[in-house]
Write an enzyme that holds these catalytic residues in place. Structure first.
Site, PDB file in Angstrom:
ATOM      1  N   LYS A   1      17.280 -19.199  21.340  1.00  9.03           N
ATOM      2  CA  LYS A   1      16.939 -19.339  19.973  1.00  9.03           C
ATOM      3  C   LYS A   1      15.555 -19.277  19.641  1.00  9.03           C
ATOM      4  O   LYS A   1      15.133 -19.063  18.578  1.00  9.03           O
ATOM      5  CB  LYS A   1      16.941 -20.863  20.037  1.00  9.03           C
ATOM      6  CG  LYS A   1      18.763 -21.348  20.084  1.00  9.03           C
ATOM      7  CD  LYS A   1      19.240 -21.179  18.692  1.00  9.03           C
ATOM      8  CE  LYS A   1      20.746 -21.790  18.704  1.00  9.03           C
ATOM      9  NZ  LYS A   1      21.325 -21.447  17.302  1.00  9.03           N
TER      10      LYS A   1
ATOM     11  N   SER B   1      23.124 -17.694  27.384  1.00  7.41           N
ATOM     12  CA  SER B   1      22.365 -17.902  26.293  1.00  7.41           C
ATOM     13  C   SER B   1      21.260 -18.966  26.475  1.00  7.41           C
ATOM     14  O   SER B   1      20.252 -19.337  25.794  1.00  7.41           O
ATOM     15  CB  SER B   1      23.050 -18.401  25.123  1.00  7.41           C
ATOM     16  OG  SER B   1      23.985 -19.447  25.353  1.00  7.41           O
TER      17      SER B   1
END
Length: 334
Positions: free
Chosen positions: A52, A303
């Site tokens: 992110k 992720s």
């Protein structure tokens, strides 16, 4: 809608020296078990512990100084909030993040350490985006969405771009799907590299808003999901990513909760990677749908790795004894 691959290349330059170029890992033992080469992109080793940072920083960096002067704000299930807090600190501006009241402690502590103001909402009954817009208007803050912005999507797309620089012969690529920004950015990067490369999203079966929406041809809202993959508990795909994913995403693989836990165990066993449940979802999709993927090397994005120790230990205690041999589940690829 689509996005020029040049936007991702520009983001690569913006993020140079800021985002870590995370490792691409492979395991001879796993490759032998699966009968094909698998490359894992370890974004759990990124600054702030997830991919992110790439989108949040790219968005903040490309705002005019007067736009970010009053501060930035974003809604998040956790990882985007941490990334936005760091990006804001790098530019010396205040950050406000709107997060669920039941945010995992490890994510809340990271946000607090970076100095962001935390506003909470009820994950099941609250209206996060409405609250973000209300606070932004009241305090003249600049909104940095977790997925629904071209700059955020382009930053996320640098994950796929890096993977293809190091493994240019990949035939398929698997990414987790929440708001859809990572899937959209990765799909754009893949199309710019090789139009024949197929990108698949993976999401929990209990949080299958993107799967349902792609089948319906329009964004579908689902009831508040219940899943251990707290970062993927979206009720509806973000607008811009969905428009891109409609055009470019090859399909969505849905997985059961126990498959997420098993993927966390396999990632530890074969790569010594600590993945949060959301971060392990794409690997779970690999195990679920391998027979239906195109022949050849596969890339998988891990992720994030921001997981509370008790959650991580509990998941591995239940699943590690059963993961010595890989499961042979019937593939479910939509």
């Amino acid at each position: 809608m689509t996005m020029p691959v040049q936007h991702i290349l520009t983001a690569v330059e913006t993020l140079r020296g800021v985002a870590a170029r995370t490792p691409m890992l492979t395991s001879a033992a796993l490759n032998e078990l699966l009968g094909r080469t698998v490359w894992v992109k370890a974004e759990n080793q990124q600054r702030t512990g997830s991919f992110k940072l790439r989108g949040a920083y790219n968005a903040v960096a490309n705002r005019r100084e007067q736009e970010r002067h009053q501060g930035v704000i974003g809604g998040s299930s956790g990882n985007h909030a941490t990334a936005l807090a760091l990006a804001a600190r790098e530019f010396g501006v205040p950050a406000t993040v709107v997060v669920p009241g039941d945010l995992p402690a490890v994510k809340r502590q990271a946000i607090e350490t970076l100095g962001a103001r935390i506003v909470t909402y009820d994950r099941h009954s609250g209206r996060r985006e409405a609250l973000v817009h209300e606070l932004a208007q009241r305090s003249k803050l600049t909104i940095v969405p977790s997925a629904d912005h071209e700059l955020v999507i382009a930053g996320a797309g640098t994950v796929g771009w890096e993977m293809l620089q190091e493994a240019p012969d990949l035939k398929s690529l698997l990414v987790p799907v929440g708001g859809g920004g990572l899937a959209a950015g990765t799909s754009v990067a893949a199309t710019g590299h090789d139009p024949g490369l197929r990108v698949f999203g993976v999401e929990p079966a209990s949080a299958d808003d993107t799967h349902r929406s792609l089948r319906a041809g329009t964004r579908i809202s689902i009831p508040p999901p219940v899943t251990i993959a707290d970062g993927l508990g979206h009720r509806e795909p973000a607008r811009l990513p969905f428009a891109i994913n409609q055009r470019l995403l090859a399909g969505v693989i849905t997985i059961a909760e126990q498959e997420i836990s098993a993927a966390m165990a396999h990632l530890f066993r074969h790569f010594r990677l600590v993945a949060e449940p959301s971060g392990a979802v794409a690997f779970a999709g690999l195990l679920r749908a391998l027979p239906q993927l195109p022949d050849g090397p596969v890339g998988v994005v891990v992720s994030g790795g921001n997981v509370d120790w008790n959650t991580y230990r509990t998941q591995l205690d239940h699943t590690m004894p059963r993961t010595e041999y890989l499961p042979h589940a019937a593939p479910v690829l939509h």
